[in-house]
Design an enzyme around this catalytic site. Structure first.
Site, short mmCIF file in Angstrom:
data_model
loop_
_atom_site.label_atom_id
_atom_site.label_comp_id
_atom_site.label_asym_id
_atom_site.label_seq_id
_atom_site.Cartn_x
_atom_site.Cartn_y
_atom_site.Cartn_z
N THR A 75 3.75 67.58 35.87
CA THR A 75 3.97 68.73 36.75
C THR A 75 5.20 68.48 37.62
O THR A 75 6.11 69.33 37.70
CB THR A 75 2.74 68.99 37.64
OG1 THR A 75 1.63 69.28 36.81
CG2 THR A 75 2.99 70.15 38.60
N ALA A 203 1.18 60.01 31.77
CA ALA A 203 0.39 58.91 31.19
C ALA A 203 -1.03 59.32 30.82
O ALA A 203 -1.60 58.79 29.87
CB ALA A 203 0.35 57.73 32.17
N HIS A 204 -1.61 60.27 31.56
CA HIS A 204 -3.05 60.46 31.43
C HIS A 204 -3.49 61.27 30.21
O HIS A 204 -4.69 61.42 29.96
CB HIS A 204 -3.65 61.04 32.73
CG HIS A 204 -3.42 62.50 32.96
ND1 HIS A 204 -4.37 63.45 32.67
CD2 HIS A 204 -2.38 63.17 33.48
CE1 HIS A 204 -3.91 64.64 33.01
NE2 HIS A 204 -2.70 64.50 33.50
N THR A 243 7.90 55.13 47.23
CA THR A 243 7.57 53.81 46.68
C THR A 243 6.91 53.95 45.33
O THR A 243 5.98 54.75 45.17
CB THR A 243 6.64 53.06 47.66
OG1 THR A 243 7.32 52.93 48.91
CG2 THR A 243 6.26 51.69 47.13
N CYS A 329 -7.80 77.85 32.94
CA CYS A 329 -8.60 76.91 33.72
C CYS A 329 -7.98 76.66 35.08
O CYS A 329 -8.62 76.24 36.01
CB CYS A 329 -8.73 75.60 32.97
SG CYS A 329 -7.16 75.02 32.31
C1 LIG Z 1 -1.14 68.08 31.29
C2 LIG Z 1 0.12 68.79 31.11
C3 LIG Z 1 1.01 68.97 32.18
C4 LIG Z 1 0.71 68.50 33.56
O1 LIG Z 1 0.77 67.09 33.62
P1 LIG Z 1 0.26 66.31 34.90
O2 LIG Z 1 0.71 64.90 34.63
O3 LIG Z 1 -1.22 66.46 34.89
O4 LIG Z 1 0.90 66.89 36.09
C5 LIG Z 1 2.19 69.62 31.93
N1 LIG Z 1 2.49 70.09 30.72
C6 LIG Z 1 1.67 69.94 29.67
C7 LIG Z 1 2.06 70.47 28.33
C8 LIG Z 1 0.46 69.29 29.84
O5 LIG Z 1 -0.36 69.17 28.80
#
Ligand SMILES: *Cc1c(COP(=O)(O)O)cnc(C)c1O
Length: 388
Positions: A75, A203-204, A243, A329
């Site tokens: 984001t 990363a997530h 940081t 969502c």
């Molecule tokens: C999850 C996602 C985001 C947002 O990423 P965050 O690291 O959660 O801020 C943006 N773009 C796409 C295509 C995503 O799947």
């Protein structure tokens, strides 16, 4: 754990891989230094760890370590890319092109820029979710400064033709940004071959921790200018102060390293699971696949179900599986998914859709259980409907 629903929402987030967690842990405690501290070993070891992740990420996309700017996630990376380019290049032009099926973290910064006077073109997609390159070419203007098209869609998994878009932009000196949050570690990405100037990562979605991401910023041929959106200590070559979050960064590197090492086998396994799920679900009439059948992420299956109520479907699936339904969502108000309606789904069909995000830890047994329950739920809802 065992009686919780089966997790099939890997496009929303993924668990941290145990190997990633193990790599992160020392950086919370004994190796807690600030990577910006240049006078002692605490800082040096943190900086070395951060440097290693820069190298891993750079190698993953064929960039150089100096071109990686760490952010809090995709984001923030998208915001920095889009607003940063708009602010740095507004004298050159004030027109930006993006796509109807982009993530809100791309669409909303563009909407914001519109309030400042920028012209925003939002390209439609074809029925399979892929953009029409001829439409893109027609939309390009002399005052276009940025084209932002995602690598892989977070709802329908569709992969956009990055190399073709990149070439088109490069020939016209237009900056090309891609949101690769769903793509990193899953499909080949090459900023040179694809002429990508800015790329958002997180990363997530790839078994790293939440709250860490990166923006690739091209440094040569051409050098991309960005106006920082966070001012402060001048970290990340002035583009993003704050940081650095060393443990998360270390985990990000480990997560991408694992994903690349295992990509071929994992993609094969996920494709087999997806096909297995689709084979069972498509036995039912009135089930339709959203997005291109093959040009998509291995773990993504998105279906619309005719003849059922979306809310009832979602409720019926909930006890057995954690999936996403076709409503937006992200907002407090329920609205149908902007991605599914962009493909031509009616509002009702868009609501009655299910995104299955199959991931690293899902098993064949889980897929069969999910298929069985989904079929039973759909059949029972359709029967109830004919009774009333
Ligand atoms: C999850 C996602 C985001 C947002 O990423 P965050 O690291 O959660 O801020 C943006 N773009 C796409 C295509 C995503 O799947």
């Amino acid at each position: 754990m065992s009686n919780r629903p089966i997790y099939l929402d890997s496009h929303a987030t993924t668990p941290v891989d145990e190997r990633v967690l193990a790599a992160m842990l020392p950086y919370f405690t004994e190796k807690f230094g600030n990577p910006a501290s240049i006078n002692h070993v605490y800082g040096w070891e943190a900086e070395a760890a951060v440097r290693q992740t820069r190298e891993i990420l750079a190698a993953a996309i064929n960039a150089t370590p100096e071109e990686i700017v760490f952010t809090s996630g995709a984001t923030e990376a998208n915001n920095l890319a889009i607003k940063g380019v708009a602010e740095a290049y507004f004298k050159k032009g004030q027109h930006i092109i993006t796509v109807a099926t982009e993530h809100k973290a791309v669409l909303d910064p563009c909407e914001y820029l519109k309030t400042l006077g920028f012209g925003i073109t939002i390209l439609p997609v074809q029925q399979d979710g892929i953009i029409d390159l001829i439409e893109l070419e027609k939309a390009l203007r002399s005052e276009t400064i940025l084209v932002s098209v995602m690598a892989a869609n977070n709802e329908i998994g569709v992969l956009q033709p990055l190399a073709e878009i990149g070439e088109m932009c490069r020939n016209r000196n237009i900056i090309f940004h891609t949101d690769a949050a769903q793509a990193i570690g899953k499909i080949p990405l090459d900023v040179q071959a694809m002429n990508i100037d800015l790329m958002s990562l997180t990363a997530h979605k790839v078994y790293g921790a939440k709250g860490i991401g990166a923006l690739y910023v091209r440094r040569r041929n051409p050098r991309v200018q960005l106006a920082p959106q966070l001012h402060g200590g001048g970290h990340e070559r002035g583009m993003r102060s704050g940081t650095l979050y060393t443990p998360q960064i270390v985990g990000f590197g480990k997560a991408v390293e694992i994903a690349l090492a295992e990509r071929a086998t994992e993609n094969l396994r996920l494709t087999q699971l997806r096909e297995r799920l689709w084979l069972q679900l498509s036995q039912l009439a009135g089930i339709h696949l959203n997005g291109h059948p093959t040009q998509r992420l291995a773990g993504n299956l998105n279906i619309s179900v005719a003849g059922v109520d979306g809310a009832a479907l979602s409720l019926g699936l909930q006890p057995v599986m954690a999936v996403s339904s076709g409503s937006a969502c992200s907002s407090a108000v329920t609205a149908p998914s902007h991605v599914l309606t962009a493909l031509g789904n009616s509002e009702q069909l868009a609501y009655a859709s299910v995104r299955f995000g199959i991931g690293r830890f899902n098993t064949t047994e889980e897929i069969d259980l999910v298929a069985k329950h989904a079929i039973a739920t759909i059949q029972s809802l359709r029967k109830q409907k004919t009774l009333v």
